[in-house]
Design an enzyme around this catalytic site. Structure first.
Site, PDB file in Angstrom:
ATOM      1  N   ASN A 101       5.537  -8.681   7.311  1.00  0.00           N
ATOM      2  CA  ASN A 101       3.450  -8.010   6.678  1.00  0.00           C
ATOM      3  C   ASN A 101       3.542  -9.160   5.554  1.00  0.00           C
ATOM      4  OD1 ASN A 101       4.047  -5.943   7.997  1.00  0.00           O
ATOM      5  ND2 ASN A 101       3.567  -4.655   7.064  1.00  0.00           N
ATOM      6  N   ARG A 157      -1.140   3.778  15.535  1.00  0.00           N
ATOM      7  CA  ARG A 157      -3.098   4.545  15.342  1.00  0.00           C
ATOM      8  C   ARG A 157      -3.789   4.340  16.240  1.00  0.00           C
ATOM      9  NH1 ARG A 157      -4.434   2.617   9.698  1.00  0.00           N
ATOM     10  NH2 ARG A 157      -3.353   4.205   8.240  1.00  0.00           N
ATOM     11  N   HIS A 213     -12.211   4.445  -7.204  1.00  0.00           N
ATOM     12  CA  HIS A 213     -12.324   5.144  -5.378  1.00  0.00           C
ATOM     13  C   HIS A 213     -13.112   5.091  -4.644  1.00  0.00           C
ATOM     14  CE1 HIS A 213      -8.307   6.808  -3.654  1.00  0.00           C
ATOM     15  NE2 HIS A 213      -9.092   5.933  -3.018  1.00  0.00           N
ATOM     16  N   LYS A 215       0.631  -1.038   3.880  1.00  0.00           N
ATOM     17  CA  LYS A 215       1.401  -0.169   4.150  1.00  0.00           C
ATOM     18  C   LYS A 215       2.082   0.193   5.270  1.00  0.00           C
ATOM     19  CE  LYS A 215       2.844   4.205   5.069  1.00  0.00           C
ATOM     20  NZ  LYS A 215       3.062   4.847   6.520  1.00  0.00           N
ATOM     21  N   ASP A 243      -0.168  -1.206  -4.926  1.00  0.00           N
ATOM     22  CA  ASP A 243      -1.522  -0.621  -4.770  1.00  0.00           C
ATOM     23  C   ASP A 243      -0.954   1.083  -4.685  1.00  0.00           C
ATOM     24  OD1 ASP A 243      -4.731  -0.977  -4.780  1.00  0.00           O
ATOM     25  OD2 ASP A 243      -3.693   0.827  -2.471  1.00  0.00           O
ATOM     26  N   GLY A 252       0.641  -0.982  -0.247  1.00  0.00           N
ATOM     27  CA  GLY A 252       0.185   0.065  -0.023  1.00  0.00           C
ATOM     28  C   GLY A 252       1.042   0.879   0.194  1.00  0.00           C
ATOM     29  N   LYS A 303      -6.250   4.027  -9.042  1.00  0.00           N
ATOM     30  CA  LYS A 303      -7.508   4.565  -8.517  1.00  0.00           C
ATOM     31  C   LYS A 303      -8.279   6.482  -9.497  1.00  0.00           C
ATOM     32  CE  LYS A 303      -6.902   2.274  -4.507  1.00  0.00           C
ATOM     33  NZ  LYS A 303      -5.934   2.326  -3.571  1.00  0.00           N
ATOM     34  N   TYR A 328      -2.818   9.673  -4.420  1.00  0.00           N
ATOM     35  CA  TYR A 328      -1.665   8.952  -3.064  1.00  0.00           C
ATOM     36  C   TYR A 328      -1.482   9.878  -3.593  1.00  0.00           C
ATOM     37  CZ  TYR A 328      -4.969   5.408  -1.784  1.00  0.00           C
ATOM     38  OH  TYR A 328      -5.880   4.372  -1.075  1.00  0.00           O
TER      39      TYR A 328
HETATM   40  P1  NDP Z   1      -2.496   0.111   7.514  1.00  0.00           P
HETATM   41  O1  NDP Z   1      -3.675  -0.270   7.921  1.00  0.00           O
HETATM   42  O2  NDP Z   1      -1.589  -0.449   6.487  1.00  0.00           O
HETATM   43  O3  NDP Z   1      -2.200   0.764   8.224  1.00  0.00           O
HETATM   44  C1  NDP Z   1      -0.829   1.288   8.326  1.00  0.00           C
HETATM   45  C2  NDP Z   1       0.035   1.585   9.135  1.00  0.00           C
HETATM   46  O4  NDP Z   1       0.265   0.576  10.179  1.00  0.00           O
HETATM   47  C3  NDP Z   1       1.560   2.293   9.082  1.00  0.00           C
HETATM   48  O5  NDP Z   1       1.449   3.726  10.220  1.00  0.00           O
HETATM   49  C4  NDP Z   1       2.198   0.819   9.703  1.00  0.00           C
HETATM   50  O6  NDP Z   1       3.824   2.315   9.421  1.00  0.00           O
HETATM   51  C5  NDP Z   1       2.126   0.380  10.344  1.00  0.00           C
HETATM   52  N1  NDP Z   1       2.458  -1.125  10.622  1.00  0.00           N
HETATM   53  C6  NDP Z   1       2.914  -1.634   8.839  1.00  0.00           C
HETATM   54  N2  NDP Z   1       3.152  -2.197   9.183  1.00  0.00           N
HETATM   55  C7  NDP Z   1       3.558  -2.985  10.733  1.00  0.00           C
HETATM   56  C8  NDP Z   1       3.478  -3.387  11.453  1.00  0.00           C
HETATM   57  N3  NDP Z   1       4.239  -5.244  10.451  1.00  0.00           N
HETATM   58  N4  NDP Z   1       3.608  -3.681  12.650  1.00  0.00           N
HETATM   59  C9  NDP Z   1       3.117  -1.920  13.461  1.00  0.00           C
HETATM   60  N5  NDP Z   1       2.936  -1.607  12.246  1.00  0.00           N
HETATM   61  C10 NDP Z   1       2.859  -1.895  11.526  1.00  0.00           C
HETATM   62  O7  NDP Z   1      -3.120   1.154   6.982  1.00  0.00           O
HETATM   63  P2  NDP Z   1      -3.505   2.112   5.454  1.00  0.00           P
HETATM   64  O8  NDP Z   1      -4.441   3.238   5.549  1.00  0.00           O
HETATM   65  O9  NDP Z   1      -2.541   2.534   4.901  1.00  0.00           O
HETATM   66  O10 NDP Z   1      -4.410   0.898   4.156  1.00  0.00           O
HETATM   67  C11 NDP Z   1      -3.279   0.296   4.014  1.00  0.00           C
HETATM   68  C12 NDP Z   1      -3.361   0.459   2.074  1.00  0.00           C
HETATM   69  O11 NDP Z   1      -4.974   0.454   1.772  1.00  0.00           O
HETATM   70  C13 NDP Z   1      -2.793   2.104   2.004  1.00  0.00           C
HETATM   71  O12 NDP Z   1      -1.634   2.249   1.924  1.00  0.00           O
HETATM   72  C14 NDP Z   1      -3.738   2.713   0.561  1.00  0.00           C
HETATM   73  O13 NDP Z   1      -2.525   1.712  -0.197  1.00  0.00           O
HETATM   74  C15 NDP Z   1      -4.906   1.821   0.926  1.00  0.00           C
HETATM   75  N6  NDP Z   1      -6.489   1.954   1.409  1.00  0.00           N
HETATM   76  C16 NDP Z   1      -7.590   2.785   0.016  1.00  0.00           C
HETATM   77  C17 NDP Z   1      -8.324   3.304   0.762  1.00  0.00           C
HETATM   78  C18 NDP Z   1      -9.523   3.583  -0.621  1.00  0.00           C
HETATM   79  O14 NDP Z   1     -10.025   4.062  -0.125  1.00  0.00           O
HETATM   80  N7  NDP Z   1     -10.111   2.557  -1.204  1.00  0.00           N
HETATM   81  C19 NDP Z   1      -8.521   3.617   2.341  1.00  0.00           C
HETATM   82  C20 NDP Z   1      -6.989   3.608   2.765  1.00  0.00           C
HETATM   83  C21 NDP Z   1      -6.209   3.085   2.254  1.00  0.00           C
HETATM   84  P3  NDP Z   1       4.995   2.764   9.195  1.00  0.00           P
HETATM   85  O15 NDP Z   1       5.296   2.410   7.993  1.00  0.00           O
HETATM   86  O16 NDP Z   1       5.637   3.458  10.050  1.00  0.00           O
HETATM   87  O17 NDP Z   1       5.802   0.843   9.362  1.00  0.00           O
END
Ligand code: NDP
Length: 340
Positions: A275, A221, A125, A265, A58, A23, A92, A63
């Protein structure tokens, strides 16, 4: 370098999509501004992700990072790490491009920004349409979908799908479309299981892609004021320990066992590997039953500023409606935000 092996799901048009993707949404800060300073970290992390074996990316016009994603992809192809056909790239079309002719313009602009000549998947989207001034344009998503069918026919994309559609909207779309969407990308995580929507999609051969797959179950979060499961929940820690995995890996594995693709992401290289290291264990039935109990319909992504707009897909909540952040209406792309 540890490598990851990610299995594929099959889409309803016969194409394969890796069951876990990378992501690329960097998010907004407390002021509602895009976190552009993270773009260089994204380039490093995505480049690393492809090196270790990720093949599904993705992204979205929203973005801003399509130029960076395209640069990384082209670099990895040049280095011989991957061929274009090994990758599955999704983008998207944003809410301000819902007129059928604007869908085509948006897809062509995404291709130009990424320096690619086709996309694997393009999603609508959101089912709602909003002008850059923030006005509800009330464009029917069926009309918008005809623009998607057209870019598919033209060969600009290999597959088309939707995002943030509810069951009612999907039912209406399926009754009126020529091409069935291959994917519905929606929020799914331990708190938001979306059983009815997932069952509907699976019955109709539409792959569910889970965004925000961790919900609030990551330290970044944590919100102690909401009823979401925490990353240090003792039940989760026990389950994770039993399998020798982290709580985040258990959350992603649970989605996979439900037949759901996920797109976590991370900008952290160790987490890139973590992950995707979820395909070597099986959560047993008793633990699945325990995990199911965390489902309390809590939504992490809730854009209430659109909740009075036509085709808002979620239940409305009783809150003060804020203005739509400017950063969701007008922007430029790329690390310097200077690319159209
Ligand atoms: P995620 O659920 O993927 O969470 C991302 C957060 O989790 C970041 O702060 C990251 O920190 C942290 N993180 C990731 N892996 C770990 C781990 N193994 N342990 C601890 N912390 C972790 O949230 P998103 O909202 O980013 O969703 C993922 C993707 O989905 C987006 O990037 C996007 O591509 C898509 N999306 C689509 C939407 C839509 O409307 N279609 C809406 C929202 C998202 P760090 O980066 O610091 O490691």
């Amino acid at each position: 370098m540890s490598k990851v092996v990610i299995p594929n799901f099959k889409l309803n048009n016969g194409l394969e999509i890796p069951a876990l993707g990378y992501g690329t949404w960097l998010g907004l800060n407390e002021k509602g501004e895009f976190i552009v300073e993270d773009a260089p970290k994204l380039v490093d992390a995505l480049s690393y992700a492809i090196d270790v074996g990720y093949r599904h990316i993705d992204t979205a016009h929203l973005y801003r990072v399509e130029p960076e994603v395209g640069n990384v992809v082209r670099q990895k192809i040049e280095e011989g790490v991957v061929k274009r056909e090994d990758l599955f790239i999704t983008t998207k079309v944003w809410n301000s491009d819902h007129r059928p002719e604007d869908v085509e313009k948006s897809v062509k602009a995404s291709l130009r920004r990424m320096g690619l000549n086709y996309l694997d998947l393009v999603l609508m989207h959101w089912p709602l349409s909003v002008s850059v001034e923030g006005v509800d344009e009330k464009i029917d998503y069926l009309d918008t979908w005809s623009g998607f069918e057209s870019v598919l026919k033209q060969g600009l994309v290999k597959a088309i799908g939707v995002s943030n559609f509810n069951v009612e909207q999907l039912t209406r779309l399926l009754a009126n479309c020529q091409v069935v969407p291959v994917v519905n990308q929606v929020e799914i995580n331990l708190n938001l299981g979306q059983k009815e929507l997932v069952d509907y999609c699976q019955k109709n051969n539409i792959l569910v892609v889970a965004y925000t797959p961790f919900g609030r179950m990551v330290p970044s979060r944590l919100d102690t004021t909401c009823p979401a499961i925490r990353h240090d929940d003792p039940i989760m820690l026990d389950i994770a320990k039993k399998y020798g995995k982290t709580v985040q890996q258990v959350a992603l594995r649970y989605l996979y066992q439900r037949g759901i693709c996920s797109i976590p992401k991370t900008l952290t290289k160790t987490r890139v590997v973590e992950n995707a290291s979820i395909f070597d264990f099986q959560i047993d039935d008793a633990d699945v039953a325990t995990l199911q109990k965390f489902d309390n319909n809590y939504r992490t992504v809730r854009p209430v500023f659109w909740q009075n707009f036509n085709n808002y897909p979620f239940d409305k909540v009783d809150v003060d409606i804020t203005e739509i952040p400017l950063s969701l209406r007008k922007w430029k792309n790329g690390a310097n935000l200077d690319i159209d």
